[in-house]
Design a protein around this motif. Sequence first.
Motif, mmCIF file in Angstrom:
data_model
loop_
_atom_site.group_PDB
_atom_site.id
_atom_site.type_symbol
_atom_site.label_atom_id
_atom_site.label_comp_id
_atom_site.label_asym_id
_atom_site.label_seq_id
_atom_site.Cartn_x
_atom_site.Cartn_y
_atom_site.Cartn_z
ATOM 1 N N LYS A 203 -19.765 84.064 22.309
ATOM 2 C CA LYS A 203 -19.008 85.105 21.609
ATOM 3 C C LYS A 203 -18.583 86.205 22.582
ATOM 4 N N SER A 204 -19.458 86.548 23.506
ATOM 5 C CA SER A 204 -19.166 87.591 24.492
ATOM 6 C C SER A 204 -17.991 87.198 25.382
ATOM 7 N N ILE A 205 -18.011 85.964 25.848
ATOM 8 C CA ILE A 205 -16.957 85.473 26.746
ATOM 9 C C ILE A 205 -15.613 85.430 26.030
ATOM 10 N N ILE A 206 -15.605 84.875 24.832
ATOM 11 C CA ILE A 206 -14.361 84.756 24.075
ATOM 12 C C ILE A 206 -13.773 86.136 23.774
ATOM 13 N N SER A 207 -14.628 87.060 23.367
ATOM 14 C CA SER A 207 -14.172 88.409 23.039
ATOM 15 C C SER A 207 -13.613 89.123 24.266
ATOM 16 N N ALA A 208 -14.282 88.970 25.399
ATOM 17 C CA ALA A 208 -13.806 89.605 26.640
ATOM 18 C C ALA A 208 -12.440 89.065 27.049
ATOM 19 N N LEU A 209 -12.267 87.759 26.945
ATOM 20 C CA LEU A 209 -10.981 87.141 27.302
ATOM 21 C C LEU A 209 -9.860 87.590 26.367
ATOM 22 N N GLU A 210 -10.200 87.881 25.126
ATOM 23 C CA GLU A 210 -9.204 88.318 24.153
ATOM 24 C C GLU A 210 -8.817 89.783 24.315
ATOM 25 N N ASN A 211 -9.709 90.583 24.910
ATOM 26 C CA ASN A 211 -9.498 92.031 24.908
ATOM 27 C C ASN A 211 -9.245 92.672 26.262
ATOM 28 N N ILE A 212 -9.562 91.987 27.347
ATOM 29 C CA ILE A 212 -9.317 92.556 28.677
ATOM 30 C C ILE A 212 -7.937 92.126 29.155
ATOM 31 N N PRO A 213 -7.106 93.054 29.628
ATOM 32 C CA PRO A 213 -5.718 92.745 29.995
ATOM 33 C C PRO A 213 -5.609 91.654 31.060
ATOM 34 N N TYR A 214 -4.609 90.812 30.894
ATOM 35 C CA TYR A 214 -4.329 89.725 31.830
ATOM 36 C C TYR A 214 -3.522 90.250 33.009
ATOM 37 N N VAL A 215 -3.931 89.859 34.221
ATOM 38 C CA VAL A 215 -3.188 90.185 35.444
ATOM 39 C C VAL A 215 -2.792 88.862 36.092
ATOM 40 N N GLU A 216 -1.503 88.661 36.298
ATOM 41 C CA GLU A 216 -1.011 87.346 36.726
ATOM 42 C C GLU A 216 -1.338 87.012 38.177
ATOM 43 N N ASN A 217 -1.097 87.937 39.085
ATOM 44 C CA ASN A 217 -1.344 87.698 40.514
ATOM 45 C C ASN A 217 -2.222 88.809 41.087
ATOM 46 N N PRO A 218 -3.500 88.808 40.743
ATOM 47 C CA PRO A 218 -4.365 89.916 41.133
ATOM 48 C C PRO A 218 -4.720 89.936 42.620
ATOM 49 N N THR A 219 -4.858 91.127 43.162
ATOM 50 C CA THR A 219 -5.417 91.310 44.496
ATOM 51 C C THR A 219 -6.932 91.236 44.393
ATOM 52 N N TYR A 220 -7.620 91.236 45.526
ATOM 53 C CA TYR A 220 -9.078 91.240 45.484
ATOM 54 C C TYR A 220 -9.577 92.474 44.740
ATOM 55 N N GLU A 221 -8.950 93.627 44.997
ATOM 56 C CA GLU A 221 -9.370 94.871 44.361
ATOM 57 C C GLU A 221 -9.203 94.795 42.840
#
Length: 378
Positions: A342-360
């Motif tokens: 439940k924790s993993i699914i909820s986090a994936l649903e609520n944390i913004p997606y970044v397409e090409n992230p840097t290490y930072e």
Amino acid sequence: MKKILLLGATGSIGMQTIDVIEQHPDRFVLVGICANHNTSRLNEIIQKHPSIQVVGLQREDLAGQIEFGKVFTGNDCMVKCIENVEYDLLVNAVVGFVGLKPTLTSLEKGKDVALANKESLVVGGPLVREALKRTKTKLYPIDSEHSAIFQCLHGNAKKEVKRLIITASGGSFRDKTREELTDVTVEQTLAHPNWNMGKRITVDSATMVNKGFEVIEAHYLFDLPYEQIDTVLHKESIVHSMVHYQDNAIMAQLGSADMRLPIQYALCYPERPVLTEDNPLDMTSTLDLHFKKMDYERYPMLKLAYELGKKEGNQGAIFNGADEQAIELFLQEKISFLDIEKSIISALENIPYVENPTYEQLEQTDRQARAYVKALWC
């Protein structure tokens, strides 16, 4: 003599790596070690290996307990060791997001990596892929499943591969239905039927998050699309994985549940020197091997791994960070076993997606995922 720098030296993989090194004193010399907090074991390794030139310890407050002159401390201790010693091969045996930066640093230095830290590829696969391409360095897999595939691919062309088949034991609750998982305990979860592993990876084996990580890892290690990567249930953990070729031949690697074999293969590739095992596989006493089609409804985290793996971006960082934090809460008995999912699914649903992230940005995502899961339950 191959100079080895070992991260995660006091853990299970680290200690078995040292055993392999000690079995072959004519091949290897240990020039550096890093650990999180186990100072007594670090001191034992230092005393036994006078060749060590640098030592890293994440826990700064314990530095006074290390019997060595040059000790790097803090979160960057592994990177500092990489930068301050000459070595031929980095063995990355740490667990978690912290393993990504050392992997990237070693590749940028032009040094190959023997990889047990699957999070390097789960979280930062595109960054690692780009570094490998630019520096012409190599990754040698240590995970038993990926080592098996690596061995089965030897001498064959990638274009001839039909699919990779990753085997899964099913973990501690492989004979339970989802309905029976409601009240399972920490103690029951940590009782893996086949392997003696660390706490996090044992919990991940039960949720099948670990197998999801391995699917993503295989995608980057072997440069094959997810459509050509399958998983199959195999209770005995004797066949560590398989490669299905286009002529329908299937190559399998079999062995005992001894991680020193894949470790040694990564360190010695392409050679196969003698390895002394306590209980080597004896096929005359292996009565039956069972294989069962993977049930993605029973193991939804594995299905989820395929989906987010294809999406890339910072999805792997959310997946890993949420999982790490949820497992920590589970081990503290603050949430239930199924609350990890439940924790993993909820986090994936609520944390913004970044397409090409840097290490930072990946680092920030990791912090966000952990904080989100903590706030969800605490």
